[in-house]
Design a protein around this motif. Structure first.
Motif, PDB file in Angstrom:
ATOM      1  N   GLY A 158       0.761  -1.434   0.299  1.00 36.20           N
ATOM      2  CA  GLY A 158      -0.112   0.093   0.112  1.00 36.20           C
ATOM      3  C   GLY A 158       1.114   1.475  -0.218  1.00 36.20           C
ATOM      4  O   GLY A 158       0.761   2.241  -0.828  1.00 36.20           O
ATOM      5  N   TYR A 159       2.236   1.347   1.154  1.00 38.55           N
ATOM      6  CA  TYR A 159       3.028   2.468   0.917  1.00 38.55           C
ATOM      7  C   TYR A 159       3.506   2.937  -0.210  1.00 38.55           C
ATOM      8  O   TYR A 159       3.714   3.749  -1.069  1.00 38.55           O
ATOM      9  CB  TYR A 159       3.482   2.168   2.399  1.00 38.55           C
ATOM     10  N   LEU A 160       4.292   1.677  -1.021  1.00 38.11           N
ATOM     11  CA  LEU A 160       4.825   1.753  -2.347  1.00 38.11           C
ATOM     12  C   LEU A 160       4.146   2.109  -3.306  1.00 38.11           C
ATOM     13  O   LEU A 160       5.146   2.834  -4.132  1.00 38.11           O
ATOM     14  CB  LEU A 160       5.659   0.158  -2.245  1.00 38.11           C
ATOM     15  N   PHE A 161       3.179   1.613  -3.322  1.00 38.29           N
ATOM     16  CA  PHE A 161       1.841   1.943  -4.106  1.00 38.29           C
ATOM     17  C   PHE A 161       0.632   3.045  -4.185  1.00 38.29           C
ATOM     18  O   PHE A 161       0.332   3.490  -5.201  1.00 38.29           O
ATOM     19  CB  PHE A 161       1.372   0.450  -5.273  1.00 38.29           C
ATOM     20  N   GLY A 162       1.019   3.628  -3.267  1.00 36.36           N
ATOM     21  CA  GLY A 162       0.370   4.595  -3.188  1.00 36.36           C
ATOM     22  C   GLY A 162      -1.159   3.787  -2.936  1.00 36.36           C
ATOM     23  O   GLY A 162      -2.058   4.672  -3.755  1.00 36.36           O
ATOM     24  N   ILE A 163      -1.503   3.105  -2.188  1.00 37.26           N
ATOM     25  CA  ILE A 163      -2.917   2.398  -2.081  1.00 37.26           C
ATOM     26  C   ILE A 163      -3.430   3.010  -0.886  1.00 37.26           C
ATOM     27  O   ILE A 163      -2.862   2.544   0.297  1.00 37.26           O
ATOM     28  CB  ILE A 163      -2.857   1.160  -2.420  1.00 37.26           C
ATOM     29  N   ARG A 164      -4.007   3.918  -0.898  1.00 37.61           N
ATOM     30  CA  ARG A 164      -4.407   4.586   1.078  1.00 37.61           C
ATOM     31  C   ARG A 164      -5.253   4.215   1.325  1.00 37.61           C
ATOM     32  O   ARG A 164      -6.149   5.531   2.013  1.00 37.61           O
ATOM     33  CB  ARG A 164      -4.413   6.035   0.316  1.00 37.61           C
ATOM     34  N   SER A 165      -5.554   3.280   0.886  1.00 36.20           N
ATOM     35  CA  SER A 165      -7.143   2.075   1.664  1.00 36.20           C
ATOM     36  C   SER A 165      -7.111   1.385   2.194  1.00 36.20           C
ATOM     37  O   SER A 165      -6.683   0.757   1.130  1.00 36.20           O
ATOM     38  CB  SER A 165      -8.811   2.692   0.933  1.00 36.20           C
ATOM     39  N   GLU A 166      -7.163   0.827   3.256  1.00 34.20           N
ATOM     40  CA  GLU A 166      -7.360  -0.453   3.570  1.00 34.20           C
ATOM     41  C   GLU A 166      -8.079  -1.492   2.346  1.00 34.20           C
ATOM     42  O   GLU A 166      -7.850  -2.573   2.060  1.00 34.20           O
ATOM     43  CB  GLU A 166      -6.767  -0.903   5.119  1.00 34.20           C
ATOM     44  N   ARG A 167      -9.058  -1.386   2.222  1.00 34.99           N
ATOM     45  CA  ARG A 167     -10.723  -1.640   1.733  1.00 34.99           C
ATOM     46  C   ARG A 167      -9.797  -1.875  -0.122  1.00 34.99           C
ATOM     47  O   ARG A 167      -9.941  -2.827  -0.145  1.00 34.99           O
ATOM     48  CB  ARG A 167     -11.673  -1.263   1.755  1.00 34.99           C
ATOM     49  N   GLN A 168      -8.998  -0.999  -0.092  1.00 39.36           N
ATOM     50  CA  GLN A 168      -8.886  -0.807  -1.672  1.00 39.36           C
ATOM     51  C   GLN A 168      -7.164  -1.439  -1.713  1.00 39.36           C
ATOM     52  O   GLN A 168      -7.424  -2.346  -3.265  1.00 39.36           O
ATOM     53  CB  GLN A 168      -8.252   1.132  -1.854  1.00 39.36           C
ATOM     54  N   LEU A 169      -6.778  -1.313  -0.833  1.00 39.40           N
ATOM     55  CA  LEU A 169      -5.723  -2.556  -0.727  1.00 39.40           C
ATOM     56  C   LEU A 169      -6.148  -3.634  -1.722  1.00 39.40           C
ATOM     57  O   LEU A 169      -5.420  -4.819  -2.137  1.00 39.40           O
ATOM     58  CB  LEU A 169      -4.821  -2.290   0.704  1.00 39.40           C
ATOM     59  N   VAL A 170      -6.321  -4.440  -0.477  1.00 36.61           N
ATOM     60  CA  VAL A 170      -7.100  -5.565  -0.542  1.00 36.61           C
ATOM     61  C   VAL A 170      -7.503  -5.715  -1.414  1.00 36.61           C
ATOM     62  O   VAL A 170      -6.989  -7.172  -2.340  1.00 36.61           O
ATOM     63  CB  VAL A 170      -8.643  -6.071   0.688  1.00 36.61           C
ATOM     64  N   LYS A 171      -8.673  -5.142  -2.195  1.00 30.56           N
ATOM     65  CA  LYS A 171      -8.955  -5.420  -3.890  1.00 30.56           C
ATOM     66  C   LYS A 171      -7.883  -5.608  -4.776  1.00 30.56           C
ATOM     67  O   LYS A 171      -8.383  -6.259  -5.425  1.00 30.56           O
ATOM     68  CB  LYS A 171      -9.406  -4.437  -3.808  1.00 30.56           C
ATOM     69  N   GLU A 172      -7.310  -4.490  -4.260  1.00 32.60           N
ATOM     70  CA  GLU A 172      -6.129  -4.450  -5.906  1.00 32.60           C
ATOM     71  C   GLU A 172      -5.272  -6.063  -5.293  1.00 32.60           C
ATOM     72  O   GLU A 172      -4.820  -6.636  -6.512  1.00 32.60           O
ATOM     73  CB  GLU A 172      -4.681  -3.464  -4.820  1.00 32.60           C
TER      74      GLU A 172
END
Length: 196
Positions: free
Chosen positions: A68-82
């Motif tokens: 999440g930090y490395l790829f700029g994913i700023r939501s835990e919910r979105q992180l799981v989807k990604e």
């Protein structure tokens, strides 16, 4: 000549996830040079050895946050989807194509309860940076930029050098803000601020 595509979406294929991740992918480079096993020793005192449900491997939790930090994913919910749809992310975390990814609430609950009032995130971040420096992946002088082009009205012969640091605390405060915005957008109440 125009041809119709034969849909293979219902077909059975045997694939190796190892072969699906490009050799030059940044996560391959990180996986090759950074040893994340130190995380277990760092957090072992925060887990109960003989009570409760089996926990998600802390290395997986921190690697998820690292993605999440490395790829700029700023939501835990979105992180799981990604992670669910990105093969490289699954490979980096050690998941197969069919493994269930831990819930975003698992990440949140560990961050909010288990790791609260600790400096675990900073210790992990520092360890990873030091490993990268020791492997000559970085030289300790990092320049963070974005791709915004602005024409400056500045004297090219008159400037000052400043070192700017940003801690993991800033990242988690921003993450907390984004989580609350996401909760409000989904009709939920924002998380309560934890007392220190």
């Amino acid at each position: 000549m125009l041809r119709e595509s034969n849909s293979a979406q219902q077909g059975l294929e045997v694939v190796y996830i190892e072969n699906l991740v490009p050799q030059d992918h940044i996560l391959r480079k990180i996986d090759k040079y950074i040893d994340f096993s130190f995380i277990r020793d760092l957090v072992k005192d925060l887990y109960c050895a003989d009570n409760g449900r089996p926990a998600v491997d802390p290395i997986v939790l921190f690697k998820m946050l690292f993605i999440g930090y490395l790829f700029g994913i700023r939501s835990e919910r979105q992180l799981v989807k990604e992670i669910e749809v990105n093969i490289a992310y699954r490979w980096f975390l050690g998941f197969s194509l069919t493994d269930k990814i831990p819930s975003h609430s698992t990440i949140s609950q560990n961050r909010i309860t288990r790791f609260k009032d600790t400096n675990i995130y900073q210790e992990i971040f520092d360890n990873i940076v030091f490993q990268a420096i020791n492997k000559k992946l970085v030289d300790g002088k990092i320049l963070y930029t974005d791709s915004t082009h602005l024409k400056a009205n500045a004297n090219k012969h008159k400037y000052t050098k400043e070192e700017v640091s940003q801690s993991t605390k800033d990242y988690f405060e921003e993450l907390e803000k984004d989580i609350n915005e996401d909760r409000i957008a989904h009709g939920k109440k924002p998380l309560k601020k934890k007392k220190k």
